[in-house]
Write a protein that holds these residues in place. Structure first.
Motif, PDB file in Angstrom:
ATOM      1  N   UNK A 117      -7.052  11.263  -3.924  1.00 32.62           N
ATOM      2  CA  UNK A 117      -6.701  12.194  -2.737  1.00 32.62           C
ATOM      3  C   UNK A 117      -6.207  11.119  -1.375  1.00 32.62           C
ATOM      4  N   UNK A 118      -7.037   9.314  -1.378  1.00 37.49           N
ATOM      5  CA  UNK A 118      -7.327   8.937  -0.733  1.00 37.49           C
ATOM      6  C   UNK A 118      -8.238   8.670   0.015  1.00 37.49           C
ATOM      7  N   UNK A 119      -9.602   9.767  -0.144  1.00 35.77           N
ATOM      8  CA  UNK A 119     -11.016   9.553   0.219  1.00 35.77           C
ATOM      9  C   UNK A 119     -11.537   8.135   0.402  1.00 35.77           C
ATOM     10  N   UNK A 120     -11.095   7.524  -0.789  1.00 33.42           N
ATOM     11  CA  UNK A 120     -11.761   6.116  -0.975  1.00 33.42           C
ATOM     12  C   UNK A 120     -10.674   5.342  -1.406  1.00 33.42           C
ATOM     13  N   UNK A 121     -10.715   4.007  -0.922  1.00 28.97           N
ATOM     14  CA  UNK A 121      -9.708   2.855  -0.466  1.00 28.97           C
ATOM     15  C   UNK A 121      -9.975   2.155  -2.340  1.00 28.97           C
ATOM     16  N   UNK A 122      -9.041   2.310  -3.296  1.00 27.65           N
ATOM     17  CA  UNK A 122      -9.567   1.093  -3.984  1.00 27.65           C
ATOM     18  C   UNK A 122      -9.387  -0.776  -3.878  1.00 27.65           C
ATOM     19  N   UNK A 123     -10.711  -0.927  -4.225  1.00 26.24           N
ATOM     20  CA  UNK A 123     -11.124  -2.221  -4.442  1.00 26.24           C
ATOM     21  C   UNK A 123      -9.907  -3.285  -4.985  1.00 26.24           C
ATOM     22  N   UNK A 124      -9.440  -3.193  -6.084  1.00 24.96           N
ATOM     23  CA  UNK A 124      -7.577  -3.722  -6.120  1.00 24.96           C
ATOM     24  C   UNK A 124      -7.011  -2.731  -7.151  1.00 24.96           C
ATOM     25  N   UNK A 125      -6.225  -3.240  -7.719  1.00 26.02           N
ATOM     26  CA  UNK A 125      -5.046  -2.542  -7.757  1.00 26.02           C
ATOM     27  C   UNK A 125      -3.952  -1.177  -6.613  1.00 26.02           C
ATOM     28  N   UNK A 126      -3.610  -0.369  -7.499  1.00 25.75           N
ATOM     29  CA  UNK A 126      -2.109   0.070  -6.844  1.00 25.75           C
ATOM     30  C   UNK A 126      -2.736   1.787  -7.198  1.00 25.75           C
ATOM     31  N   UNK A 127      -3.142   2.783  -6.202  1.00 26.55           N
ATOM     32  CA  UNK A 127      -2.823   4.486  -6.181  1.00 26.55           C
ATOM     33  C   UNK A 127      -1.277   4.655  -5.313  1.00 26.55           C
ATOM     34  N   UNK A 128      -0.932   5.299  -6.509  1.00 25.73           N
ATOM     35  CA  UNK A 128       0.754   5.521  -5.630  1.00 25.73           C
ATOM     36  C   UNK A 128       0.637   7.586  -6.140  1.00 25.73           C
ATOM     37  N   UNK A 129       1.071   7.835  -5.363  1.00 26.44           N
ATOM     38  CA  UNK A 129       1.190   8.947  -4.962  1.00 26.44           C
ATOM     39  C   UNK A 129       2.625  10.495  -4.819  1.00 26.44           C
ATOM     40  N   UNK A 130       3.407  11.061  -5.381  1.00 27.14           N
ATOM     41  CA  UNK A 130       4.866  11.276  -5.189  1.00 27.14           C
ATOM     42  C   UNK A 130       5.277   9.289  -4.578  1.00 27.14           C
ATOM     43  N   UNK A 131       5.693   8.371  -5.569  1.00 29.75           N
ATOM     44  CA  UNK A 131       6.016   7.545  -5.531  1.00 29.75           C
ATOM     45  C   UNK A 131       5.517   6.525  -3.833  1.00 29.75           C
ATOM     46  N   UNK A 132       4.600   7.023  -3.312  1.00 33.48           N
ATOM     47  CA  UNK A 132       4.289   6.226  -2.126  1.00 33.48           C
ATOM     48  C   UNK A 132       2.621   6.177  -2.696  1.00 33.48           C
ATOM     49  N   UNK A 133       2.849   5.072  -2.109  1.00 35.90           N
ATOM     50  CA  UNK A 133       1.157   4.396  -2.311  1.00 35.90           C
ATOM     51  C   UNK A 133       0.094   4.781  -1.094  1.00 35.90           C
ATOM     52  N   UNK A 134      -1.241   5.307  -2.121  1.00 40.72           N
ATOM     53  CA  UNK A 134      -2.385   5.244  -1.190  1.00 40.72           C
ATOM     54  C   UNK A 134      -3.011   4.540  -0.361  1.00 40.72           C
ATOM     55  N   UNK A 135      -2.706   5.001   1.108  1.00 33.81           N
ATOM     56  CA  UNK A 135      -3.813   3.641   1.706  1.00 33.81           C
ATOM     57  C   UNK A 135      -4.435   4.939   2.858  1.00 33.81           C
TER      58      UNK A 135
END
Length: 260
Positions: free
Chosen positions: A54-72
């Motif tokens: 949900x983007x409430x925390x940023x990843x320390x490494x790796x990548x999270x995408x929702x609906x094709x968009x990178x979660x920032x």
């Protein structure tokens, strides 16, 4: 079609000079309209995954995408329900459910002029969960199970594509909890949102999910992905069938290995 995608995602919590690796190299994907459950030992990072998606925390490494968009950052179009309903005591059931419409665009700007339309939408949800007669009641006039039904309606009123459920039935008695499994299934069958359920209840996971992911003890890793090949709609009678029981035992055995 992949809707949520995690690739090599890790998260390290920092408190002063202390660091704790909470999640390590989590990789999995969720298809649009799929309902998944995440289970594992306490403190393994189940809720951390929800915060990352949900983007409430940023990843320390790796990548999270929702609906094709990178979660920032915090994403839009998500509904959330937690163990405690967090209903506002001064608002009726109807007004609690309509709260997202008062604060989320594009509904916010048209809420006052279209209130009757939104109330009709909320009433339809209340009918689905068996609360149509309680729309004008206050939270203190509802049982715990009724409050949680209201909570689910509020999470779904703006028709989110993604619903995040963090132990939503954990505080309820066994009978009410099992009753709400049926309510949750009915909502999913009607709305077909993408669902992510974090739970300690393995029967709940098997009852509700298309796929169950088992996490290791901290730092959390995905150690098992189990497709639930049981047709829907499922019922409480389903939970006593041998295949259902075998699936629950398989998950329990895998989690027990993490405690060893």
């Amino acid at each position: 079609m992949t809707f949520v995608d995690l690739k090599g995602v890790s998260l390290t919590y920092r408190l002063g000079k202390e660091t704790t690796l909470a999640l390590a190299d989590a990789t999995f994907s969720i298809n649009k309209g799929e309902f998944i459950a995440v289970v594992g030992p306490s403190g393994c990072g189940k809720s951390t995954i929800m915060k990352l998606v949900t983007g409430l925390l940023p990843a320390s490494s790796g990548e999270v995408r929702v609906a094709g968009e990178k979660v920032t950052g915090p994403i839009k179009g998500v509904g959330m329900a937690f163990q405690n309903p967090t209903l506002m005591p001064w608002r009726t059931t109807m007004d609690n459910i309509l709260l997202p419409m008062e604060v989320v665009e594009p509904h916010k700007r048209r809420f006052r002029s279209n209130r009757a339309e939104y109330e009709a939408q909320a009433m339809k949800l209340l009918q689905t969960v068996g609360l149509a007669d309680f729309a004008r009641r206050y939270p203190w006039q509802l049982s715990g199970g009724m409050q949680q039904r209201s909570n689910l309606c509020r999470a779904l009123i703006h028709e989110p594509e993604l619903l995040m459920l963090d132990e939503p039935f954990g505080a309820l008695d066994a009978f009410t909890r099992e009753e709400l499994w049926g309510v949750m299934q009915a909502l999913w069958l009607e709305k077909r949102f993408t669902g992510v359920l974090v739970t300690h209840d393995l029967r709940e996971a098997v009852y509700l999910a298309d796929t169950v992911y088992v996490m290791s003890k901290r730092p959390g890793r995905i150690v098992l992905s189990r497709k639930i090949d049981i047709p829907r709609p499922r019922s409480l009678a389903t939970t006593f069938e041998p295949h259902f029981v075998d699936l629950v035992h398989e998950l329990r055995d895998r989690i027990s290995q993490e405690h060893a």
